[in-house]
Scaffold this active site. Structure first.
Site, PDB file in Angstrom:
ATOM      1  N   ASP A  36       0.824  -1.219   0.000  1.00 45.47           N
ATOM      2  CA  ASP A  36       0.000   0.000   0.000  1.00 45.47           C
ATOM      3  C   ASP A  36       0.855   1.265   0.000  1.00 45.47           C
ATOM      4  O   ASP A  36       0.317   2.375  -0.023  1.00 45.47           O
ATOM      5  CB  ASP A  36      -0.916   0.026   1.232  1.00 45.47           C
ATOM      6  CG  ASP A  36      -2.123  -0.884   1.070  1.00 45.47           C
ATOM      7  OD1 ASP A  36      -2.286  -1.432  -0.032  1.00 45.47           O
ATOM      8  OD2 ASP A  36      -2.879  -1.058   2.044  1.00 45.47           O
ATOM      9  N   ASP A 341      -8.817  22.517 -38.192  1.00 46.87           N
ATOM     10  CA  ASP A 341      -8.732  21.383 -37.265  1.00 46.87           C
ATOM     11  C   ASP A 341     -10.051  21.159 -36.545  1.00 46.87           C
ATOM     12  O   ASP A 341     -10.487  20.020 -36.352  1.00 46.87           O
ATOM     13  CB  ASP A 341      -7.618  21.623 -36.237  1.00 46.87           C
ATOM     14  CG  ASP A 341      -6.242  21.569 -36.872  1.00 46.87           C
ATOM     15  OD1 ASP A 341      -6.122  20.915 -37.915  1.00 46.87           O
ATOM     16  OD2 ASP A 341      -5.300  22.163 -36.326  1.00 46.87           O
TER      17      ASP A 341
END
Length: 431
Positions: A36, A341
């Site tokens: 952990d 674009d």
């Protein structure tokens, strides 16, 4: 249990550690088993900062399981207190170590007796909340702790919280003036000012957003009072109520703190995210209204001449003039919306998925400002599902609330969109 690869938001202790490591001179101790304790490596790799990540793992091993954790946890807190001399030591378990059901608050109380640093236990239910919820809760807890600590040191100061509660039931002028005073009896700043709540480590473009927010506020003659938690000091948290209002750029982290400050000190806040021309316009108008509210109702030292010199002083004219100038002469957003674009996507199908703040804002930008068809908008923030549905209603064909990457993968394969606006997970799915 889920594989780490398939998680959009991590476990609760990651959110707590992100907040703790964002503050300066704060050290976190993680009560956890091996496995952990990957936060240090993850943050060091992604942030690439010069300083070491201020997190220490108090490992739960076979000796701890046999004798209990108290001796080891208290020893680690005391050791870090002597070595680092932090302002605050934050203790947090993980979902794994929470199984032991130990009284960590008792460990904190014992360590506090001999430590010069403040020691605080993160008050988070590790089985019920995720990374973002835990971060929001931890930030609010730290702010509450230091404001209450400042009040306890000066019990003779006015109680802004009491004034705030009185104002809710009585609109008397004296109650309003008391309510809008700064931290523990202090005054508001002379010029309009704001706190920015929720900028923290490992956040999505948080540093860029903070820089742009500061630039926007400077152009509107609004001072930045405090930015927390990123780069902030816990000793400065007592100054938060001196600001005129609070800004919460992301709903995921900072909203609980803003609500707490509003309840205790009557501080207004805005959670409108300034993404896109339309939302930035709404954001500026909200700030103008909040500044006027505080100026008209408080005993600030801001003179009428100083206030009227600020660009934010005219709630009707300034936002419109400023936004028109930015849109036509400064910002490239309008130019991009008309570019080749962007026009290649006009009318094309797209999918948006991410945290609630960015997914909702991006959906609105694509539809309102670029003319792009959003077929599906979704978020993995299931705890904020109602707000998200309300925000994207009418802007998309389908709303998806899930933290399962396979569901969004199935939808993308069915729709076959021209573009995907999502997380790293959706990037892999799109490939």
């Amino acid at each position: 249990m889920k594989l780490a690869e398939s998680m959009y938001a991590g476990p609760a202790h990651i959110g707590t550690l992100r907040v703790a490591s964002s503050f300066r001179n704060v050290h976190a101790i993680m009560h956890a088993p091996l496995g952990d304790d990957y936060f240090n490596v993850m943050r060091s790799m992604l942030e690439r900062e010069r300083d070491f990540t201020p997190v220490t793992a108090s490992i739960v091993d076979r000796h701890v399981l046999a004798r209990g954790s108290q001796e080891k946890v208290v020893e680690n807190i005391q050791r870090k207190d002597k070595e680092e001399s932090p302002d605050l030591i934050l203790l947090t378990p993980t979902c794994t170590s929470s199984i032991l059901q130990e009284d960590l608050q008792n460990f904190v109380n014992r360590a506090s007796e001999t430590s010069t640093s403040d020691v605080l236990l993160a008050d988070v239910n590790h089985y019920r909340v995720n990374e973002l919820q835990a971060a929001d809760r931890t930030l609010e807890q730290i702010v509450r702790f230091y404001i209450e600590k400042t009040r306890a040191k000066d019990p003779g100061s006015p109680d802004p919280g009491g004034a705030g509660r009185r104002q809710a039931s009585s609109s008397t002028e004296s109650g309003t003036e008391e309510n809008l005073k700064g931290a523990c009896g202090g005054e508001k700043t002379k010029k309009p000012s704001a706190n920015i709540l929720g900028m923290f480590t490992l956040g999505f473009h948080n540093q860029h957003d903070c820089r742009e927010l500061k630039r926007l506020l400077a152009e509107l003659d609004i001072e930045v009072n405090e930015v927390i938690p990123e780069g902030g000091l816990v000793s400065n948290l007592k100054n938060l109520p001196k600001a005129w209002f609070n800004i919460v750029p992301y709903r995921e982290v900072g909203l609980m703190t803003a609500v707490y400050l509003e309840k205790e000190f009557g501080m207004p806040y805005t959670s409108t995210t300034p993404m896109g021309i339309i939302q930035t316009s709404a954001f500026i108008r909200e700030m103008a209204l909040m500044c006027h509210e505080v100026y008209n109702n408080s005993s600030t030292k801001c003179s009428q001449t100083d206030f009227e010199s600020c660009l934010i002083s005219n709630t009707k004219k300034v936002p419109k003039t400023y936004i028109n100038k930015q849109t036509h002469f400064v910002s490239q957003a309008g130019w991009f919306a008309r570019s080749i674009d962007c026009q290649n996507l006009t009318g094309q199908k797209t999918v948006v998925f991410g945290d609630a703040t960015h997914a909702a804002s991006m959906t609105k930008i694509l539809v309102r400002e670029m003319g792009i068809h959003v077929v599906c908008a979704g978020t993995y923030c299931k705890h904020d599902a109602d707000w998200f549905r309300e925000q994207v209603s009418g802007f998309c064909d389908q709303v998806l609330i899930t933290d399962d990457h396979s569901q969004i993968g199935d939808i993308i394969s069915q729709i076959e969109p021209a573009a995907i606006f999502g997380t790293q997970m959706e990037r892999h799915i799109g490939k």
